[in-house]
Design an enzyme around this catalytic site. Sequence first.
Site, PDB file in Angstrom:
ATOM      1  CG  HIS A   1      -1.712   1.206   1.471  1.00 53.38           C
ATOM      2  ND1 HIS A   1      -3.041   1.298   1.144  1.00 53.38           N
ATOM      3  CD2 HIS A   1      -1.384   2.400   2.008  1.00 53.38           C
ATOM      4  CE1 HIS A   1      -3.486   2.501   1.467  1.00 53.38           C
ATOM      5  NE2 HIS A   1      -2.497   3.187   2.001  1.00 53.38           N
ATOM      6  CD  GLU A   2       2.106   3.291   3.723  1.00 51.62           C
ATOM      7  OE1 GLU A   2       2.242   4.357   3.116  1.00 51.62           O
ATOM      8  OE2 GLU A   2       1.161   3.090   4.511  1.00 51.62           O
TER       9      GLU A   2
ATOM     10  CG  HIS B   1       0.260   6.134  -0.496  1.00 51.41           C
ATOM     11  ND1 HIS B   1      -0.819   6.759  -1.050  1.00 51.41           N
ATOM     12  CD2 HIS B   1      -0.169   5.651   0.695  1.00 51.41           C
ATOM     13  CE1 HIS B   1      -1.856   6.653  -0.225  1.00 51.41           C
ATOM     14  NE2 HIS B   1      -1.487   5.975   0.845  1.00 51.41           N
TER      15      HIS B   1
ATOM     16  CD  GLU C   1      -4.908   6.479   2.311  1.00 50.83           C
ATOM     17  OE1 GLU C   1      -4.692   5.280   2.558  1.00 50.83           O
ATOM     18  OE2 GLU C   1      -4.022   7.346   2.360  1.00 50.83           O
TER      19      GLU C   1
END
Lengths: 188, 407
Positions: B143-144, B147, B227
């Site tokens: 997930h990071e 980003h 997100e």
Amino acid sequence: MMIAVYIIIGVVVVLGIIFFGVYNSLVRLRNQVRNSWSQIDVQLKRRHDLIPNLIETVKGYMKHERETLEAVTKARTSAVEASGKGVGQQAKAEGELSGMLTRFFAVAENYPDLKANQNFLALQEELTTTENKISFARQFYNDGVMHLNNKVQMFPSNMVAGMTGFKVGEFFELEAPAEREVPKVSFT
Amino acid sequence: MWEQIRSNKIKSVWLVAGMGALLLGMGYLIGEVFFDSGIAGIILASIIWLIMNLVAFFQGDNVFLSISKAKKLERSDHPRLFNIVEEMKIASGLPKMPDIYIIDDPAPNAFATGRDPNKAAIAVTSGLLQRLNRDELQGVIAHEIGHIKNRDVLLMVISGIMMGAIVLLADLALLYLIFGGARGGRRGPSGGGGQGQMIILIVGIVFIILAPIFARLIYFAMSRRREYLADASSALYTRYPEGLASALEKISSSTKVLSSAKRATAPMYIINPLHKPGIKARDLSSTHPPTSERIRILRSMGNSASFADYDRVFRQVHKGGGGVIPQSTLAGAAGLVEARGESVEEKKPEKIEKLERAREVSDLLEKLNRYTALACNCGAKFRIPPDFKGSSIRCPRCGTINPIPGR
């Protein structure tokens, strides 16, 4: 008369721009595929390097598992030999090696002494991550190949690809069914 | 996967342009109200915005890390975390390995920073390392990395600065109106257009009150969208949406509050660190989508992990709403993306596993704080604090005097 000439020139220029745009994106994709293939290669080599260490570490503990150990060593040797002989053949050998390793770790579960050995645990984490990296690198490589193949085969970019000699890429599929079931060796 | 970045850029440019227009519009009106000159107001707004940009630029990304009291990790400190980050780096095709930081805090959370993918960093809390297993950690790291790959940090910094400038300008203007307004902002003969002035004044005040609210709404909407996109990226990279889903479940069930999180840094985290239980999260002023919804989408993806599948499920959950993944991405990424099945992982007793992980993390933190680890021949292990005086220590178990290495 003059207008017709202008129109023709305009069409040619537009076609040229489209041609080079498509050509550049094909080159970009092909480079990405090549680069991600080298990523897989790095990880496969790393796995080849780790296995002798692993065998050395466990030899003392797993005296009764000579066959398993030999099978792993043999699979490694044939995988090393297969490297550089084309995607398909290499994938087959590496798939067998993955299957062997999975079996090996399943057997190793029966040796509690081994599981307390720090050296073994560190090696296990290394192999787990290498295994994962292989499958992620493969995933990225295959995605790239799919994009490239779409471009090479689909209209209108297939015309540019045909003129400039682009070929479809080969997917890296691991053959051994065991590898599909257990893509990772996870011991937490 | 690659078209997505281009399409994201276009959409983001529009949103940022909207905020910029808001900023300039506000500057113009403030100028009209206070200085009789819209241009002066625009110049003022631009100067404030420029100064804030310069500050942000020179402070760099380290400001997030230092606000959060993050410490840099080396590979030898936590090989497994490094391995997981490296795996996700490979899966996402990131050009360079991001730096890894740890925050000593029991609240499980994580964030990414770095304005371009070549200078990125990922920070995780010690609570996160303690609670999550390998698959879950992988989901969070993915997930990071998502980003970083989608350039969310740059976008959130740019729009955060704009929002900050708008809020600051509005605050200044209101202060001036309340305290300085009595002195008469428009002295001198302004041509007697009293009514026109009144209208501009009223419009200006309404705008000054509304602009910060709009700026915040745009900012939060952007943050929430990002997100979802990072969740979709995580599913795509790991091919295992369940990992992130179960991680989110664990993280959100924690009641601990991250003490170093600030309002400005909140959008960077994987789960809103400031969210207090009891307040309904599904409102317009939240930086994060409701966690239960994020989990539901991930769980409903079943055996597929592509952007298209995430988008499909997203549409199902938000009935009638648009999708979250740009159309051009979906068109480019057609094809089968299979998720991994349920991982066949040997289940150890949870308790032992937890204890082991907790020990691993506390070892790590003590190492970072320059504690010396020492093992006695009898098998006992202890750690010596950096301010311990003396060159040897007596083993509490067997009584052997052990020399401390390096003293």
